[in-house]
Write an enzyme that holds these catalytic residues in place. Sequence first.
Site, PDB file in Angstrom:
ATOM      1  N   GLN A 118       0.797  -1.225   0.000  1.00 55.48           N
ATOM      2  CA  GLN A 118       0.000   0.000   0.000  1.00 55.48           C
ATOM      3  C   GLN A 118       0.831   1.278   0.000  1.00 55.48           C
ATOM      4  O   GLN A 118       0.318   2.332  -0.368  1.00 55.48           O
ATOM      5  CB  GLN A 118      -0.968  -0.012   1.186  1.00 55.48           C
ATOM      6  CG  GLN A 118      -2.000  -1.135   1.073  1.00 55.48           C
ATOM      7  CD  GLN A 118      -2.976  -1.157   2.231  1.00 55.48           C
ATOM      8  OE1 GLN A 118      -2.680  -1.737   3.271  1.00 55.48           O
ATOM      9  NE2 GLN A 118      -4.116  -0.528   2.083  1.00 55.48           N
ATOM     10  N   HIS A 155      -1.460  -5.062 -12.946  1.00 51.40           N
ATOM     11  CA  HIS A 155      -0.859  -4.899 -14.283  1.00 51.40           C
ATOM     12  C   HIS A 155      -1.660  -5.613 -15.363  1.00 51.40           C
ATOM     13  O   HIS A 155      -1.666  -5.190 -16.509  1.00 51.40           O
ATOM     14  CB  HIS A 155       0.590  -5.412 -14.275  1.00 51.40           C
ATOM     15  CG  HIS A 155       1.494  -4.571 -13.425  1.00 51.40           C
ATOM     16  ND1 HIS A 155       2.709  -4.996 -12.945  1.00 51.40           N
ATOM     17  CD2 HIS A 155       1.341  -3.308 -12.944  1.00 51.40           C
ATOM     18  CE1 HIS A 155       3.266  -4.043 -12.221  1.00 51.40           C
ATOM     19  NE2 HIS A 155       2.450  -3.010 -12.194  1.00 51.40           N
ATOM     20  N   ASP A 191       2.577   0.658  -8.022  1.00 55.65           N
ATOM     21  CA  ASP A 191       3.939   0.723  -8.591  1.00 55.65           C
ATOM     22  C   ASP A 191       4.798   1.766  -7.865  1.00 55.65           C
ATOM     23  O   ASP A 191       5.972   1.538  -7.618  1.00 55.65           O
ATOM     24  CB  ASP A 191       3.895   1.086 -10.086  1.00 55.65           C
ATOM     25  CG  ASP A 191       3.405  -0.076 -10.945  1.00 55.65           C
ATOM     26  OD1 ASP A 191       3.042  -1.126 -10.385  1.00 55.65           O
ATOM     27  OD2 ASP A 191       3.388   0.073 -12.187  1.00 55.65           O
ATOM     28  N   HIS A 199       1.152  -9.187   4.792  1.00 55.68           N
ATOM     29  CA  HIS A 199      -0.018  -8.317   4.620  1.00 55.68           C
ATOM     30  C   HIS A 199      -0.404  -8.351   3.137  1.00 55.68           C
ATOM     31  O   HIS A 199      -0.318  -7.350   2.423  1.00 55.68           O
ATOM     32  CB  HIS A 199       0.290  -6.899   5.106  1.00 55.68           C
ATOM     33  CG  HIS A 199      -0.914  -6.041   5.366  1.00 55.68           C
ATOM     34  ND1 HIS A 199      -1.121  -5.361   6.543  1.00 55.68           N
ATOM     35  CD2 HIS A 199      -1.991  -5.745   4.603  1.00 55.68           C
ATOM     36  CE1 HIS A 199      -2.264  -4.673   6.476  1.00 55.68           C
ATOM     37  NE2 HIS A 199      -2.810  -4.894   5.298  1.00 55.68           N
ATOM     38  N   ASN A 223      -1.765 -10.677   8.547  1.00 52.59           N
ATOM     39  CA  ASN A 223      -2.801  -9.657   8.664  1.00 52.59           C
ATOM     40  C   ASN A 223      -4.116 -10.183   8.095  1.00 52.59           C
ATOM     41  O   ASN A 223      -4.205 -10.490   6.901  1.00 52.59           O
ATOM     42  CB  ASN A 223      -2.407  -8.399   7.880  1.00 52.59           C
ATOM     43  CG  ASN A 223      -3.471  -7.314   7.996  1.00 52.59           C
ATOM     44  OD1 ASN A 223      -3.678  -6.764   9.090  1.00 52.59           O
ATOM     45  ND2 ASN A 223      -4.171  -7.025   6.915  1.00 52.59           N
ATOM     46  N   ASN A 233      -7.927  -5.914  14.236  1.00 53.37           N
ATOM     47  CA  ASN A 233      -8.306  -4.831  13.320  1.00 53.37           C
ATOM     48  C   ASN A 233      -9.810  -4.709  13.369  1.00 53.37           C
ATOM     49  O   ASN A 233     -10.524  -5.691  13.117  1.00 53.37           O
ATOM     50  CB  ASN A 233      -7.900  -5.150  11.880  1.00 53.37           C
ATOM     51  CG  ASN A 233      -6.394  -5.107  11.665  1.00 53.37           C
ATOM     52  OD1 ASN A 233      -5.642  -4.779  12.582  1.00 53.37           O
ATOM     53  ND2 ASN A 233      -5.970  -5.435  10.459  1.00 53.37           N
ATOM     54  N   TYR A 253     -13.201  -2.123  12.323  1.00 53.92           N
ATOM     55  CA  TYR A 253     -13.696  -0.921  11.642  1.00 53.92           C
ATOM     56  C   TYR A 253     -15.193  -0.675  11.823  1.00 53.92           C
ATOM     57  O   TYR A 253     -15.623   0.449  11.910  1.00 53.92           O
ATOM     58  CB  TYR A 253     -13.402  -0.994  10.132  1.00 53.92           C
ATOM     59  CG  TYR A 253     -11.937  -0.829   9.804  1.00 53.92           C
ATOM     60  CD1 TYR A 253     -11.402   0.428   9.569  1.00 53.92           C
ATOM     61  CD2 TYR A 253     -11.089  -1.931   9.758  1.00 53.92           C
ATOM     62  CE1 TYR A 253     -10.052   0.597   9.285  1.00 53.92           C
ATOM     63  CE2 TYR A 253      -9.728  -1.772   9.468  1.00 53.92           C
ATOM     64  CZ  TYR A 253      -9.221  -0.506   9.239  1.00 53.92           C
ATOM     65  OH  TYR A 253      -7.888  -0.347   8.972  1.00 53.92           O
ATOM     66  N   GLU A 308      -5.281  -2.049  13.974  1.00 54.13           N
ATOM     67  CA  GLU A 308      -5.855  -1.109  12.999  1.00 54.13           C
ATOM     68  C   GLU A 308      -7.229  -0.662  13.473  1.00 54.13           C
ATOM     69  O   GLU A 308      -8.033  -1.484  13.924  1.00 54.13           O
ATOM     70  CB  GLU A 308      -6.078  -1.745  11.616  1.00 54.13           C
ATOM     71  CG  GLU A 308      -4.863  -1.961  10.791  1.00 54.13           C
ATOM     72  CD  GLU A 308      -5.180  -2.576   9.435  1.00 54.13           C
ATOM     73  OE1 GLU A 308      -6.264  -2.302   8.857  1.00 54.13           O
ATOM     74  OE2 GLU A 308      -4.332  -3.346   8.962  1.00 54.13           O
TER      75      GLU A 308
HETATM   76  C1  BGC Z   1      -6.493  -3.836   5.942  1.00 51.53           C
HETATM   77  C2  BGC Z   1      -5.835  -2.620   5.349  1.00 51.53           C
HETATM   78  C3  BGC Z   1      -6.890  -1.749   4.679  1.00 51.53           C
HETATM   79  C4  BGC Z   1      -7.873  -1.293   5.738  1.00 51.53           C
HETATM   80  C5  BGC Z   1      -8.964  -0.364   5.262  1.00 51.53           C
HETATM   81  C6  BGC Z   1      -7.811  -3.566   6.609  1.00 51.53           C
HETATM   82  O1  BGC Z   1      -8.715  -4.543   6.213  1.00 51.53           O
HETATM   83  O2  BGC Z   1      -5.605  -4.547   6.761  1.00 51.53           O
HETATM   84  O3  BGC Z   1      -4.835  -3.039   4.478  1.00 51.53           O
HETATM   85  O4  BGC Z   1      -6.341  -0.680   3.981  1.00 51.53           O
HETATM   86  O5  BGC Z   1      -8.493  -2.418   6.299  1.00 51.53           O
HETATM   87  O6  BGC Z   1      -9.822  -0.979   4.371  1.00 51.53           O
END
Ligand code: BGC
Length: 511
Positions: free
Chosen positions: A46, A66, A79, A149, A193, A334, A336, A405
């Site tokens: 990333q 690609h 890239d 990752h 990850n 992680n 979200y 995360e």
């Molecule tokens: C991942 C990251 C990603 C982030 C946001 C996670 O699932 O580990 O690589 O950028 O979420 O979507």
Amino acid sequence: MISNARLFVFISLLGISSAGNIKVSRHDVRKFPDSFVFGAATASYQIEGGWDEDGKSENIWDRLTHTEPCSIADCSNGDIADDSYHLYKRDVEMMRELGLDFYRFSLSWSRILPTSFPDKVNEAGIQYYNNLIDEMLKYNIEPMITLYHWDLPQKLQEMGGWSNPYIVDWFADYARIAFENFGDRVKYWITMNEPREVCYQGYGTVTKAPRLNIQGIAEYMCAKNLLMAHAKAYHIYNEEYRQSQNGVIGITLSAHWYYPETDADIEAAAEVIEFEWGQYAHPIFSEAGDFPPVMREKIAAKSAEQGFPRSRLPEFTPEEIDYVRGSSDFFGLNHYSTYIVYRNQSLNNYHNVPSYYDDMNAAPYQSSEWEHGASSFLKVVPDGFYRLLTDIREKYNNPPVYITENGYSTYGGLIDDDRIAYYRKYLSAMLDAMDEGSDVRGYAAWSIMDNFEWMQGYTERFGLYEVDYESPERTRTPRKSAFVYKQILRTRELDMHYEPDTNVMTIDEGK
Ligand code: BGC
């Protein structure tokens, strides 16, 4: 889409479940424990760029971007990305500006081992990571390394990647090279990850490379091999390196929270949790080990109905169960967002085709009423974070947790009050769980800067720093959220109302 009737039931459920939110407004300034550590996270593909420089070979994201560029939202690729391969000193400067205790980054397997195997170690690749690590250590910023990752060497993919059991040895060999070269200075290791995203999205569907789309079969093969590979790396570290290097090693799982839509869906929500992240947590963190019983039963039954001679879910032998159980010094998490789960007859349309969600026989969805970020999955439900941490504490005997995360996406711009609000609410929900005993030891924001957001390319931005992809220098500029995060780290306090009085970033003494 959520129907009105469903929304009504759900809102009444929230009556019980909004405890986390109520607490937020009671405390305007909250303290973090003295030993708590703060960081930020990134991943090699990333940010690094330098995709074929100095001997690096092709990985599955190079191949995908690609050969099928417009499978990515803006037809872009990694890239050059943030060009951290050349700009790592600026990255460390940003870590110092923010006052980070630690920085989580990942190693590119194909940069270190261009043949995929340890017959040829790429000295330029080793040098790059040595430079980064040494630069961080100069300023007391602790490196936390993720070995994998998502950027698998392309050659290994051609041999089946995570669906080939030999990957257990391939990964172990790679891990050993990493411990050997960096373990004198690196004390925090993460093997993998987000196994769910690797296996379900990459092997079961098409939302991550290598986009195999072999539902109900390939993702389960991947899951077993990945867990075995993780455990092997853990045991190698434990037996051969821990004594001399004195670090810790664990795994990072992605976990959403899942509310039941109604009381009748409580069991369905619990089962979705077992499929979605219990699949990886149960084998490692539970007392019994192995895949969760509900997964084993359901997939075996479906497989039999569908005419398979054995379950599509591979079995662990008793020795393998022991080998994987307990193979993590901490729970890397992680997190979200949150979903709602229902189960009803509409899901019983029996298809003869194996499928992960058919095996689960439940449907997770999100409310369109919830506040959201730029990413389709990113709805703002801090109470889900509190519940998730509580569940991990209760189910797995309160393991040490590092939030590896957590973060929020926008479409760009320096004034990111919505990101600030997200961080505050989620940190507060985390403190609620810690107040009740959850052993959360550290927190990493995703991400220190904008980066290549996988299938979304550069259209969704997660950075505390904005990156200008038009400039050859990939100029990094702090957003308002960077100043707020810095203040949290400096004071070790969460002040829900702090307003930065400057937009000039400086480095504080001692960092
Ligand atoms: C991942 C990251 C990603 C982030 C946001 C996670 O699932 O580990 O690589 O950028 O979420 O979507």
